[in-house]
Design a protein around this motif. Structure first.
Motif, PDB file in Angstrom:
ATOM      1  N   SER B 129     -46.322 -12.963  -7.757  1.00 42.73           N
ATOM      2  CA  SER B 129     -44.918 -12.039  -6.902  1.00 42.73           C
ATOM      3  C   SER B 129     -45.412 -11.307  -5.404  1.00 42.73           C
ATOM      4  N   VAL B 130     -47.252 -10.833  -5.756  1.00 43.59           N
ATOM      5  CA  VAL B 130     -47.531 -10.545  -4.300  1.00 43.59           C
ATOM      6  C   VAL B 130     -48.258 -11.047  -3.221  1.00 43.59           C
ATOM      7  N   LEU B 269     -49.288  -3.807 -13.606  1.00 49.96           N
ATOM      8  CA  LEU B 269     -48.784  -4.003 -12.792  1.00 49.96           C
ATOM      9  C   LEU B 269     -49.599  -5.241 -12.060  1.00 49.96           C
ATOM     10  N   ILE B 299     -43.416   4.643 -12.826  1.00 48.80           N
ATOM     11  CA  ILE B 299     -43.544   4.024 -11.041  1.00 48.80           C
ATOM     12  C   ILE B 299     -42.100   4.356 -10.058  1.00 48.80           C
ATOM     13  N   PRO B 300     -41.607   6.006  -9.561  1.00 55.53           N
ATOM     14  CA  PRO B 300     -40.564   6.083  -9.323  1.00 55.53           C
ATOM     15  C   PRO B 300     -40.805   5.287  -7.335  1.00 55.53           C
ATOM     16  N   LEU B 301     -42.150   4.695  -7.514  1.00 57.16           N
ATOM     17  CA  LEU B 301     -42.631   4.283  -5.780  1.00 57.16           C
ATOM     18  C   LEU B 301     -41.201   3.479  -5.518  1.00 57.16           C
ATOM     19  N   LEU B 302     -41.751   2.244  -7.270  1.00 54.02           N
ATOM     20  CA  LEU B 302     -41.385   0.908  -7.048  1.00 54.02           C
ATOM     21  C   LEU B 302     -39.961   1.347  -7.605  1.00 54.02           C
ATOM     22  N   GLY B 324     -29.703  -6.907  -3.804  1.00 55.58           N
ATOM     23  CA  GLY B 324     -30.990  -7.654  -3.117  1.00 55.58           C
ATOM     24  C   GLY B 324     -31.746  -7.058  -2.360  1.00 55.58           C
ATOM     25  N   SER B 325     -31.610  -5.467  -2.536  1.00 55.27           N
ATOM     26  CA  SER B 325     -32.490  -4.282  -1.901  1.00 55.27           C
ATOM     27  C   SER B 325     -33.450  -3.696  -3.304  1.00 55.27           C
ATOM     28  N   GLU B 326     -33.306  -4.564  -4.352  1.00 56.41           N
ATOM     29  CA  GLU B 326     -34.785  -4.002  -5.256  1.00 56.41           C
ATOM     30  C   GLU B 326     -36.213  -4.210  -4.499  1.00 56.41           C
ATOM     31  N   LEU B 327     -36.868  -3.218  -5.171  1.00 61.04           N
ATOM     32  CA  LEU B 327     -38.492  -3.638  -4.787  1.00 61.04           C
ATOM     33  C   LEU B 327     -39.203  -4.628  -5.781  1.00 61.04           C
ATOM     34  N   ILE B 363     -42.979  -8.094  -7.825  1.00 63.99           N
ATOM     35  CA  ILE B 363     -42.582  -7.858  -6.360  1.00 63.99           C
ATOM     36  C   ILE B 363     -41.220  -8.582  -6.002  1.00 63.99           C
ATOM     37  N   CYS B 364     -40.392  -8.506  -5.822  1.00 66.55           N
ATOM     38  CA  CYS B 364     -39.333  -8.764  -5.070  1.00 66.55           C
ATOM     39  C   CYS B 364     -39.817  -9.282  -3.307  1.00 66.55           C
ATOM     40  N   SER B 365     -39.479 -10.632  -3.340  1.00 73.28           N
ATOM     41  CA  SER B 365     -39.996 -11.277  -2.318  1.00 73.28           C
ATOM     42  C   SER B 365     -38.547 -11.036  -1.131  1.00 73.28           C
TER      43      SER B 365
END
Lengths: 130, 365
Positions: B129-130, B269, B299-302, B324-327, B363-365
């Motif tokens: 996904s990355v 991760l 993991i607050p950054l994600l 749609g805005s999820e990381l 990770i969402c594309s």
């Protein structure tokens, strides 16, 4: 011939008409976040070694070990301190209870199992709680 | 009736726990069964550079639908039989030593003997996904491609020998670690007779759900019964998530998932690291710890904090934090898991056979 490769854009930046492969701002932000979490924790934690049964006692029992190390590194360190030869059996446990996976980090084990600010690692020449 | 609930709604309004004691409720068994029956497609190809002379090329690929709860060493007899019967000739079969065999993913990631196969697969999914160029357009599940090497195992990186016996020891270690996290001791595990301990592993080896759970139910918390004794303070939030009728009135069960000290959870991760910490089943206010709260804590950054309670099923129309805005997303046993899922329930119903709940972050594309 090479004409197909020279004119074809880089697949990473190629934009499809429907915009599907365009890396979004969110994607970039997420990758940045992952890089942050990948940074190694330079802090150290105190590991306390305790012999079990007839295992030899160490001159010093408390060691500061970098918390990003894997448990495997702790085992190797212990073997070196004891002067253990390769192939000589040595069993290691946390809290007299279980053998952690060798790829778990000292940091993870410390957060979950520390007692009075120490990660207690027991070692034995025979399988004790396996 | 509740829908396909992922939270611990009792199947009947009266609450299943009050009159059934240790009989595992329907929903718990259903999700444990679904977890157990989960399989992943693998394509196993011998490294073409290492194929012995006179091998039958074109057949060096083996496809298998492997149970998620199983381990690579347990697949080896089947793979070996195929290769020896079909691909290698007698001369090669004599020289090859199975102890030297090891696996890599097609991308070159070393595959560990002691990881459950489902975890290897999910970890591969999130690593993919990355990489934006690859496979995001895939619509059908495709096999994970494994390369089988026949020589020179990188022993110091594999950490464990390929034997089923070493894998079993490691599996028992994981079960005990999970037991210690839940109850502060490994009494439940050590109280099992040796035959029962062996039965857990045999259940995995034979992929026998009943065989495994006959023993595992003695060490795994029950999911349906317990209920925080203090009322949930936020009335509006609780109205959405827990109909009063679904809550049994009695004392929380001693072996209940909501009474453990900590749920055994690891966060994976993409391309590392693996995170582990204490995960209480209930928060300080007595409300259940949810997946959303857990992820935002660690993991607050994600998973940035949401403007309103994450366990509310009601979405404010003006809320910009839409789907749609999820990381990132959380993959548990190959399933994208809803943020309102409760950690205690997940730990009791969606954990692997080793007792651990593996939360893989894509990770969402």
């Amino acid at each position: 011939m090479a004409h197909t490769t020279t004119t074809s854009p880089d697949p990473h930046t190629r934009t499809l008409p429907w915009g599907a492969s365009q890396p979004s701002e969110n994607f970039a932000e997420a990758i940045k976040a992952l890089d942050t979490y990948k940074q190694r924790d330079p802090s150290k934690v105190i590991v306390r070694f305790k012999a079990v049964g007839n295992a030899p006692i160490m001159k010093q029992n408390f060691y500061k070990i970098t918390s990003s190390n894997r448990f495997q590194a702790v085992i190797q360190f212990l073997r070196k301190e004891l002067g253990w030869q390769a192939g000589e059996p040595l069993f290691t446990y946390v809290n007299l209870a279980f053998s952690p996976a060798p790829d778990d980090t000292v940091s993870n084990l410390f957060k979950s199992f520390a007692t009075d600010g120490h990660l207690i690692v027991n070692y034995s020449t025979t399988a004790a709680w396996g | 009736m509740s829908s396909y609930g992922t939270t611990r709604h009792a199947p009947s309004p009266a609450g299943a726990a009050s009159n059934k004691e240790r009989v595992t409720d329907y929903h718990t068994t259903l999700f444990r069964r679904l977890t157990w029956e989960g399989t992943v497609p693998l394509e196993i190809r011998v490294d073409p550079k290492e194929l012995p002379a006179n091998s039958d090329r074109g057949l060096e690929c083996y496809y298998i639908q492997a149970p998620r709860v199983s381990y690579l060493p347990l697949l080896m007899p089947e793979i070996r039989r195929f290769l020896m019967d079909v691909v290698f000739d007698d001369a090669a079969a004599k020289v090859l030593k199975e102890d030297d065999w090891w696996f890599e993913s097609a991308e070159g990631t070393l595959l560990k003997w002691h990881w459950p196969i489902g975890l290897i697969y999910d970890n591969h999914t999130i690593s993919t996904s990355v990489r934006p160029s690859s496979s995001q357009l895939q619509t059908t599940p495709s096999p994970m491609r494994l390369i089988l090497h026949l020589a020179s195992p990188p022993t110091e990186k594999l950490l464990q020998s390929p034997s089923a016996e070493a894998c079993k020891l490691s599996f028992m270690g994981q079960l005990k670690e999970a037991d210690f996290l839940r109850w502060g001791s490994t009494k439940r595990m050590t109280a099992l007779r040796q035959a029962d301990q062996d039965g857990l592993w045999e259940g995995i080896r034979d992929h026998n759900f009943d065989h495994y759970w006959r023993v595992a139910s003695k060490v795994t918390p029950t999911a349906g019964a317990a209920r925080p004794q203090s009322p949930v303070p936020s009335a509006t939030a609780s109205l959405h998530t827990r109909p009063p009728s679904a809550d049994p009135a009695g004392q929380p069960e001693r072996d209940g998932a909501y009474n453990v000290r900590s749920v055994p959870v690891r966060i994976y991760l993409p391309d590392g690291p693996v995170l582990q910490d204490l995960v209480p089943p209930l928060l300080e206010d007595g409300s259940p710890n949810t997946l959303a709260h857990f992820l935002t804590t660690h993991i607050p950054l994600l998973f940035p904090p949401q403007p309103h309670p994450p366990n509310s099923t009601h979405r404010h129309p003006n809320n910009s934090a839409s789907h749609g805005s999820e990381l990132a997303y959380a993959l548990i046993q190959g399933v994208r898991s809803p943020p309102e899922a409760e950690m205690a329930w997940l730990g009791a119903c969606m954990a692997g056979a080793d007792g651990w709940l593996n939360v893989c972050i894509g990770i969402c594309s």
